[in-house]
Motif scaffolding. Structure first.
Motif, PDB file in Angstrom:
ATOM      1  N   CYS A  62       0.981  -1.191   0.101  1.00  0.00           N
ATOM      2  CA  CYS A  62       0.136  -0.009  -0.182  1.00  0.00           C
ATOM      3  C   CYS A  62       0.848   1.269   0.023  1.00  0.00           C
ATOM      4  O   CYS A  62       0.533   2.171  -0.646  1.00  0.00           O
ATOM      5  CB  CYS A  62      -0.998  -0.044   1.068  1.00  0.00           C
ATOM      6  N   SER A  63       1.968   1.210   0.740  1.00  0.00           N
ATOM      7  CA  SER A  63       2.971   2.285   0.633  1.00  0.00           C
ATOM      8  C   SER A  63       3.472   2.662  -0.788  1.00  0.00           C
ATOM      9  O   SER A  63       3.496   3.735  -1.211  1.00  0.00           O
ATOM     10  CB  SER A  63       3.937   2.001   1.611  1.00  0.00           C
ATOM     11  N   ALA A  64       4.024   1.510  -1.469  1.00  0.00           N
ATOM     12  CA  ALA A  64       4.586   1.705  -2.730  1.00  0.00           C
ATOM     13  C   ALA A  64       3.361   2.289  -3.688  1.00  0.00           C
ATOM     14  O   ALA A  64       3.607   2.958  -4.766  1.00  0.00           O
ATOM     15  CB  ALA A  64       4.853   0.286  -3.252  1.00  0.00           C
ATOM     16  N   PHE A  65       2.181   1.674  -3.461  1.00  0.00           N
ATOM     17  CA  PHE A  65       1.086   2.223  -4.398  1.00  0.00           C
ATOM     18  C   PHE A  65       0.624   3.668  -4.096  1.00  0.00           C
ATOM     19  O   PHE A  65       0.439   4.434  -5.091  1.00  0.00           O
ATOM     20  CB  PHE A  65      -0.291   1.077  -4.239  1.00  0.00           C
ATOM     21  N   ALA A  66       0.576   3.886  -2.794  1.00  0.00           N
ATOM     22  CA  ALA A  66       0.561   5.538  -2.683  1.00  0.00           C
ATOM     23  C   ALA A  66       1.584   6.293  -3.457  1.00  0.00           C
ATOM     24  O   ALA A  66       1.111   7.370  -4.079  1.00  0.00           O
ATOM     25  CB  ALA A  66       0.845   5.632  -1.098  1.00  0.00           C
ATOM     26  N   GLU A  67       2.559   5.886  -3.338  1.00  0.00           N
ATOM     27  CA  GLU A  67       3.677   6.660  -4.087  1.00  0.00           C
ATOM     28  C   GLU A  67       3.394   6.681  -5.580  1.00  0.00           C
ATOM     29  O   GLU A  67       3.343   7.844  -6.310  1.00  0.00           O
ATOM     30  CB  GLU A  67       5.126   6.176  -3.966  1.00  0.00           C
ATOM     31  N   ALA A  68       2.788   5.608  -6.252  1.00  0.00           N
ATOM     32  CA  ALA A  68       2.589   5.563  -7.593  1.00  0.00           C
ATOM     33  C   ALA A  68       1.147   6.498  -7.921  1.00  0.00           C
ATOM     34  O   ALA A  68       1.407   7.344  -8.726  1.00  0.00           O
ATOM     35  CB  ALA A  68       2.196   4.061  -7.892  1.00  0.00           C
ATOM     36  N   LEU A  69       0.411   6.569  -6.875  1.00  0.00           N
ATOM     37  CA  LEU A  69      -0.764   7.447  -7.170  1.00  0.00           C
ATOM     38  C   LEU A  69      -0.244   8.837  -7.168  1.00  0.00           C
ATOM     39  O   LEU A  69      -0.777   9.606  -7.617  1.00  0.00           O
ATOM     40  CB  LEU A  69      -1.850   6.920  -6.325  1.00  0.00           C
ATOM     41  N   ASP A  70       0.369   9.183  -6.201  1.00  0.00           N
ATOM     42  CA  ASP A  70       0.923  10.471  -5.959  1.00  0.00           C
ATOM     43  C   ASP A  70       1.755  11.117  -7.072  1.00  0.00           C
ATOM     44  O   ASP A  70       1.344  12.216  -7.703  1.00  0.00           O
ATOM     45  CB  ASP A  70       1.821  10.838  -4.644  1.00  0.00           C
ATOM     46  N   GLY A  71       2.630  10.214  -7.519  1.00  0.00           N
ATOM     47  CA  GLY A  71       3.214  10.638  -8.723  1.00  0.00           C
ATOM     48  C   GLY A  71       2.470  11.074 -10.281  1.00  0.00           C
ATOM     49  O   GLY A  71       2.550  11.928 -10.762  1.00  0.00           O
ATOM     50  N   THR A  72       1.933   9.766 -10.397  1.00  0.00           N
ATOM     51  CA  THR A  72       0.851   9.796 -11.410  1.00  0.00           C
ATOM     52  C   THR A  72      -0.289  11.180 -11.277  1.00  0.00           C
ATOM     53  O   THR A  72      -0.338  11.669 -12.407  1.00  0.00           O
ATOM     54  CB  THR A  72      -0.086   8.710 -11.383  1.00  0.00           C
ATOM     55  N   SER A  73      -0.754  11.432 -10.280  1.00  0.00           N
ATOM     56  CA  SER A  73      -1.712  12.429  -9.962  1.00  0.00           C
ATOM     57  C   SER A  73      -1.159  13.887 -10.490  1.00  0.00           C
ATOM     58  O   SER A  73      -1.887  14.720 -11.200  1.00  0.00           O
ATOM     59  CB  SER A  73      -2.373  12.437  -8.661  1.00  0.00           C
ATOM     60  N   VAL A  74       0.015  13.837  -9.857  1.00  0.00           N
ATOM     61  CA  VAL A  74       0.950  15.252 -10.463  1.00  0.00           C
ATOM     62  C   VAL A  74       1.024  15.321 -11.774  1.00  0.00           C
ATOM     63  O   VAL A  74       0.673  16.391 -12.619  1.00  0.00           O
ATOM     64  CB  VAL A  74       2.162  15.166  -9.647  1.00  0.00           C
ATOM     65  N   TYR A  75       1.779  14.261 -12.463  1.00  0.00           N
ATOM     66  CA  TYR A  75       2.317  14.368 -13.837  1.00  0.00           C
ATOM     67  C   TYR A  75       1.031  14.350 -14.831  1.00  0.00           C
ATOM     68  O   TYR A  75       1.062  14.910 -15.911  1.00  0.00           O
ATOM     69  CB  TYR A  75       3.316  13.590 -14.141  1.00  0.00           C
ATOM     70  N   TYR A  76       0.141  13.416 -14.544  1.00  0.00           N
ATOM     71  CA  TYR A  76      -0.977  13.148 -15.429  1.00  0.00           C
ATOM     72  C   TYR A  76      -2.003  14.386 -15.293  1.00  0.00           C
ATOM     73  O   TYR A  76      -2.383  14.932 -16.413  1.00  0.00           O
ATOM     74  CB  TYR A  76      -1.951  11.939 -15.187  1.00  0.00           C
ATOM     75  N   GLY A  77      -2.120  15.031 -14.203  1.00  0.00           N
ATOM     76  CA  GLY A  77      -2.821  16.059 -13.933  1.00  0.00           C
ATOM     77  C   GLY A  77      -2.433  17.149 -14.660  1.00  0.00           C
ATOM     78  O   GLY A  77      -3.222  18.002 -15.150  1.00  0.00           O
ATOM     79  N   ASP A  78      -1.151  17.414 -14.844  1.00  0.00           N
ATOM     80  CA  ASP A  78      -0.537  18.302 -15.393  1.00  0.00           C
ATOM     81  C   ASP A  78      -0.702  18.323 -17.031  1.00  0.00           C
ATOM     82  O   ASP A  78      -1.237  19.297 -17.672  1.00  0.00           O
ATOM     83  CB  ASP A  78       1.047  18.632 -15.390  1.00  0.00           C
ATOM     84  N   PHE A  79      -0.751  17.201 -17.414  1.00  0.00           N
ATOM     85  CA  PHE A  79      -0.995  16.843 -18.928  1.00  0.00           C
ATOM     86  C   PHE A  79      -2.472  17.231 -18.914  1.00  0.00           C
ATOM     87  O   PHE A  79      -2.790  17.734 -20.224  1.00  0.00           O
ATOM     88  CB  PHE A  79      -0.858  15.335 -19.231  1.00  0.00           C
ATOM     89  N   ALA A  80      -3.543  16.692 -18.081  1.00  0.00           N
ATOM     90  CA  ALA A  80      -4.996  16.876 -18.397  1.00  0.00           C
ATOM     91  C   ALA A  80      -5.116  18.276 -18.512  1.00  0.00           C
ATOM     92  O   ALA A  80      -6.094  18.814 -19.308  1.00  0.00           O
ATOM     93  CB  ALA A  80      -5.597  16.148 -17.100  1.00  0.00           C
ATOM     94  N   ASP A  81      -4.540  19.232 -17.444  1.00  0.00           N
ATOM     95  CA  ASP A  81      -4.739  20.616 -17.359  1.00  0.00           C
ATOM     96  C   ASP A  81      -4.440  21.418 -18.747  1.00  0.00           C
ATOM     97  O   ASP A  81      -4.967  22.259 -19.196  1.00  0.00           O
ATOM     98  CB  ASP A  81      -3.967  21.333 -16.336  1.00  0.00           C
TER      99      ASP A  81
END
Length: 176
Positions: A62-81
């Motif tokens: 779950c800790s590793a998955f949390a890191e994956a979610l955090d990184g993805t939300s930042v960089y994919y969020g930038d793309f989506a914006d």
């Protein structure tokens, strides 16, 4: 009988999506992260307390998955914006597309590895695996420059998978 056909069909579709993602030069080789500071790197995640009786396998995964979610939300969020109200021809969209795909590829690998943590409960592992496959689908769509609603549909599926994984992690006494 019908459910096994559905399972086989879903598995075949997932394998095809992963295969396309791995075989596509646009997503596999052209944008590997290197020394470029614009490329995503590891995201620092604040430690969140877990219960004393939390399953160690769940804590690790779950800790590793949390890191994956955090990184993805930042960089994919930038793309989506950047993509909103624009198109792939825009240089800013093109740049954020590369960074977003790189983050998705890295996060998909982390999520799949987390799901394979020895001793991890299926209730936690399954949505992590599904999230990883959906992340791969999304990066393939971005690499093929597929527009709008198709991206939104896949991102929504990823959010649903993440919620299921987070709820399962919480039930195991940890976070994601």
């Amino acid at each position: 009988m019908n459910s096994s056909r559905t399972l086989i069909g879903g598995l075949a579709a997932s394998c095809i999506a992963v295969g396309v993602g791995l075989a596509s030069p646009a997503t596999s080789f052209a944008d590997d992260a290197g020394a470029d500071p614009a490329m995503p790197g590891p995201v620092q995640v604040a430690a969140v307390p877990t219960s004393d009786d939390a399953d160690p396998a769940a804590v690790t995964a779950c800790s590793a998955f949390a890191e994956a979610l955090d990184g993805t939300s930042v960089y994919y969020g930038d793309f989506a914006d950047t993509f909103e109200g624009s198109d792939y021809a825009d240089p800013a969209v093109s740049d954020s597309n590369v960074v977003g795909r790189t983050a998705l590829r890295q996060a998909a690998a982390v999520a799949m590895t987390a799901a394979g943590t020895p001793g991890l409960q299926a209730e936690i592992a399954d949505p992590m695996r599904t999230w990883s496959v959906d992340a791969t689908k999304l990066l393939v769509k971005m690499g093929l420059r597929i527009p709008g609603e198709s991206l939104n549909t896949t991102a929504t599926k990823m959010n649903d998978d993440a919620t299921r994984a987070q709820e399962a992690c919480a039930a195991a006494g940890t976070h994601a």
